[in-house]
Enzyme design. Structure first.
Site: not given
Length: 884
Positions: A400, A413, A448, A398, A368-369
């Protein structure tokens, strides 16, 4: 629970070193299976194979190196015992011949396989079958002439065909023998390196000697609590190079190590050795063979006395004992400390599972992230986050993505204090060079996407230009029932994102509540957590009640947990949508993305056709209901869910979630309230078949350790095949429903002793260790047992306690050992860990090699255990469906 306490190390007998050496062996033989002349030493330990090894070392032999059904290359192979590797002589006809690896070090070799047991040989087998079907008298390739060498972290192979089956057998037996010798040496040398490092650290005045006070301090540092008079006896016995009269007595490095090995006497181990010895006290090949067949499980049911005679040659350090075909206590200990006798099945350290199932049938190691190497609000974003995750076997990373400066997309983020890194740098510096370093199976890039269309086009351009042929660009067949397999997608990178595609009628949904972020966790010790709500919670950070979260815990405006405005909710804070605990894949339409402008206003943007064209097998779509997915959704369409939403599904629709995960992928991500980058317990989500359970890899915590434990299985390739109950369409399963009493097994764990238990960082006192033994898995199986506390002895504590565990669903169970230091006044500190899926645990007498929460070996810390399993005859049934 209250703990009884046991005493420290018992007093030593007279002439302790002499007694030790008589029973065990002289230190000069310890850790020196290979001396300064490796060839001579190897041949001394390989009398049975001396002629074959000499021949392979000096002359070698011609073998066919195979790369496919029509790619056979004749090369001369030989062993180089001086440099400890196997090599071949390439042809210089082709200018690109140097592209292929021409030698393999023994330390790189993972496994030797005889016959057709690799992907290359499987293709040859299929080709041979076709030829035989067309030509009845076709003879083809004899499988007995074929063998493979699996090597390196990527489990690459040399697939070889010998001119005769005898030549193949000679190579296989010689290589396996040399591998055993090599690994035995590495184990011992690693131990001795650790001990010499301790000596150097204790030598305060750097004179390469230890005084008696320095020796006392070092023994305490090594968790050895003894009476000073006993230590003095050992010290004087070891001090063979006496100091000059009038000067303080000191020990040099070799003398200290000799003294230390005198303390290695293990009564628990000696009792086991004595129990298998003849009345005369000797242990030979026959006694070892009987012991292995009786105690060590299926791995040794077919072992022979010849095999055991070979073990004596490999593990016995005393030449005189070896020449008589006998094994000393020390040789027996060397044998049971070797990888072959590890509690974790050595065969599971390579890819052994069938890799031809659909992607949805595997658990997939996921981050995640991935760009963050710290917390979620102000932590550093770095390419190193991707490199670290990929090197650890992560198969879903991931990104973003946001609009940056100068037309370049950035990753960070959103609307936090985390720094920004270029999208293209992640691809060029991390994804391209490291995508397939740890695993050859497909890598998923989970995007994302918060970018405007112009920046999405730039993302697509970078993906195509940088990744090139690594990018999977085949559109799926709309009628396909299941996703392709990891084997079919080897070496390919899949893009997970929204796609402009077919329209699906979307039912209207109420929009009265915001999906729930669980309460912030405080990362404190979990000892006092009540087990009544969730018996697994004591192994998670205190305050982390995510596994108990339901729809009733959803925050509302009037709870004071969400911002207010004159018209209700003020809208999303300035952060990425997923960090809110909402689902970034659940926008109002499948063909739009959420874009947050510079003042925090959420807008809808179309997905760029350029980026959409790169999305194929993993298309992110909005989730409406399980019935909608069953009737309308394709196998290549998937949804992401917050941990709170998934917890609610588990409680209210557990069986439906399992059925969904048999055909489609699901991704579970941490709540936005986890600003410290803490993690949820992934086990509950694996129990319902969720494949992509995304964790914050940068955090060294217990949930990440469970993730490490699961994916150590199957060669650490990042893909673990789900059990049949989670993939067979004919079986129905709900992790919350109790299974029949006649299903599963009983696991018996006898925890005998520990060796070299480490101290907690910053602790100068000798530890008071005890061990927690836990079964993790479905709720019905979860159980915790604790040993008594051993007072003032982290060096060689003995427990000799037995625990029985009734396990109804062993295919989802995990065995967890945790060593802790008892405290009368404060928190019991965690010292060391080990966990493994139950299916990878071996039976009999085994050593448990302890590790940190990040999986780093804590050499030479071990537990000594005995494992037995009683399978229950009837498998029972659930919901009318048999479970196999």
């Amino acid at each position: 629970m209250a703990h009884s306490r046991r005493n420290k190390v018992s007093p030593i007998p007279e002439n302790p070193i002499g007694n030790f050496l008589h029973r065990y062996h002289d230190h000069n033989t310890h850790g020196t299976v290979f001396r300064q002349d490796p060839i001579r030493d190897l041949l001394e330990n390989s009398k049975e194979f001396e002629e074959a090894i000499k021949n392979l070392n000096e002359d070698g032999s011609h073998l066919w190196k195979v790369r496919g059904p029509s790619k056979f290359f004749r090369r001369k192979f030989s062993l180089d015992l001086k440099d400890m590797h196997m090599k071949y002589e390439p042809t210089s006809k082709s200018p690109c011949y140097k592209k292929h690896k021409q030698n393999i070090e023994l330390g790189e070799i993972v496994e030797i396989r005889q016959g057709w047991k690799t992907d290359t040989f499987n293709k040859i087998e299929a080709s041979e079958a076709k030829k035989r079907s067309k030509k009845k008298d076709y003879r083809g390739t004899d499988e007995n002439r074929c063998f493979s060498i699996i090597y390196g972290t990527r489990r690459d192979t040399w697939d070889l065909i010998a001119p005769t089956s005898e030549t193949a057998e000679k190579w296989v037996r010689a290589l396996n023998h040399l591998l055993s010798l090599y690994r035995s040496r590495e184990e011992k040398q690693g131990y001795e390196r650790w001990l010499r490092k301790q000596f150097t650290a204790a030598d305060m005045d750097k004179n390469k000697c230890l005084s008696f006070p320095e020796t006392l301090r070092l023994l305490k540092q090594l968790n050895i609590e003894m009476d000073e008079s006993d230590v003095k006896k050992l010290f004087r016995e070891a001090n063979v190079r006496k100091s000059k009269p009038g000067t303080p007595e000191v020990l040099d490095e070799d003398e200290f190590i000799k003294m230390y090995f005198a303390l290695l006497k293990r009564p628990d181990f000696e009792n086991l050795y004595d129990s298998i010895a003849e009345p005369s006290g000797s242990v030979g090949a026959r006694e070892i063979c009987e012991f292995l067949k009786r105690e060590q499980g299926d791995d040794f049911t077919s072992c022979t006395e010849e095999d055991c005679a070979q073990m004596i040659k490999i593990y016995e350090p005393v030449a005189e004992m070896k020449s008589k075909g006998e094994m000393s206590v020390s040789g027996f200990l060397n044998m049971l400390l070797s990888p072959q006798f590890d509690i974790f099945n050595a065969r599971h350290k390579v890819v052994y599972q069938e890799m031809k199932h659909p992607l949805s049938h595997y658990f997939i190691a996921s981050s995640h992230n991935t760009y963050l190497v710290g917390n979620q609000l102000s932590g550093t974003s770095s390419v190193e986050g991707y490199i670290d995750a990929l090197k650890r076997g992560c198969r879903c990373c991931e990104l973003d993505c946001w609009d940056g400066e100068n037309g370049e997309p950035i990753v960070y983020h959103g609307f936090t204090l985390t720094n920004k890194i270029l999208f293209k740098e992640i691809l060029s510096d991390a994804i391209k060079p490291y995508a397939f370093v740890a695993s050859r199976y497909p890598l998923i890039l989970s995007l994302e996407n918060h970018c405007t269309e112009e920046y999405q086009m730039k993302m697509a351009e970078h993906l195509k230009n940088i990744l090139g042929d690594m990018l999977y660009l085949v559109d799926p067949d709309e009628n396909m029932e299941f996703l392709p397999s990891p084997e079919e997608l080897q070496g390919k990178i899949l893009v997970k994102a929204k796609k402009t595609s077919r329209k699906v009628k979307e039912p209207a949904l109420p929009n009265t509540m915001i999906p729930p972020p669980p309460a912030l966790d405080d990362d404190k010790d979990e000892e006092n957590k009540s087990p009544s709500k969730n018996r697994d919670i004591d192994f998670l950070p205190k305050g982390d009640t995510s596994s108990d979260t339901t729809a009733n815990s959803i925050p509302r405006v009037d709870d004071g947990l969400l911002p207010k405005s004159s018209q209700g909710w003020a809208g999303p804070p300035k952060a990425s949508m997923e960090s809110l605990g909402d689902d970034s894949d659940e926008s109002e339409a499948d063909e739009t993305i959420d874009y947050i402008d510079g003042v925090g206003v959420t807008k809808k943007k179309s997905v760029s056709n350029d980026l959409s064209s790169l999305v194929n097998l993993i298309q992110a779509v909005k989730f409406h209901s399980f019935e909608d997915c069953r009737q309308h959704r394709k196998c290549y369409e998937m949804s992401s869910f917050s941990e709170a939403k998934t917890n609610n599904f588990i409680i209210t629709s557990g069986e439906a979630l399992v059925e969904y995960n048999k055909r489609q992928l699901s991704r579970i991500y941490p709540a936005g309230s986890r600003t410290t980058s803490s993690n949820f317990n992934p086990i509950d989500y694996w129990n319902v078949g969720c494949q992509i359970v995304a964790l914050n890899y940068q955090t060294e915590d217990i949930p990440n350790f469970f993730n490490y434990a699961l994916f150590t299985n199957n060669g650490s390739c990042g893909y673990v095949l789900k059990p049949a109950i989670l993939r067979d369409p004919n079986l129905k399963f709900d992790s919350k429903t109790k299974l029949p009493k006649d299903r599963g097994l009983t696991l018996k764990v006898r925890l005998i002793s520990g060796q070299h238990i480490p101290k907690a960082p910053g602790n100068s006192e000798v530890v008071d260790p005890y061990v927690e033994v836990k079964i993790l898995g479905i709720e019905q199986d979860r159980a915790l047992r604790k040993t008594e506390v051993v007072n003032n002895n982290g060096f060689n504590p003995v427990w000799n306690e037995t625990f029985n565990f009734r396990v109804y669903c062993p295919e989802l169970a995990m065995l967890y050992f945790r060593v802790k230091d008892y405290s009368n006044s404060g928190t019991d500190m965690h010292l060391a860990h080990f966990a493994s899926p139950l299916g990878s645990i071996t039976t009999g007498y085994r050593h448990v090699h302890l590790v940190t929460l990040k999986g780093t070996p804590m050499i030479p810390s071990t537990l000594f255990v005995h494992i037995t399993v009683q399978n229950h005859a009837a498998e029972g049934a659930m919901n009318g469906s048999p479970i196999k």
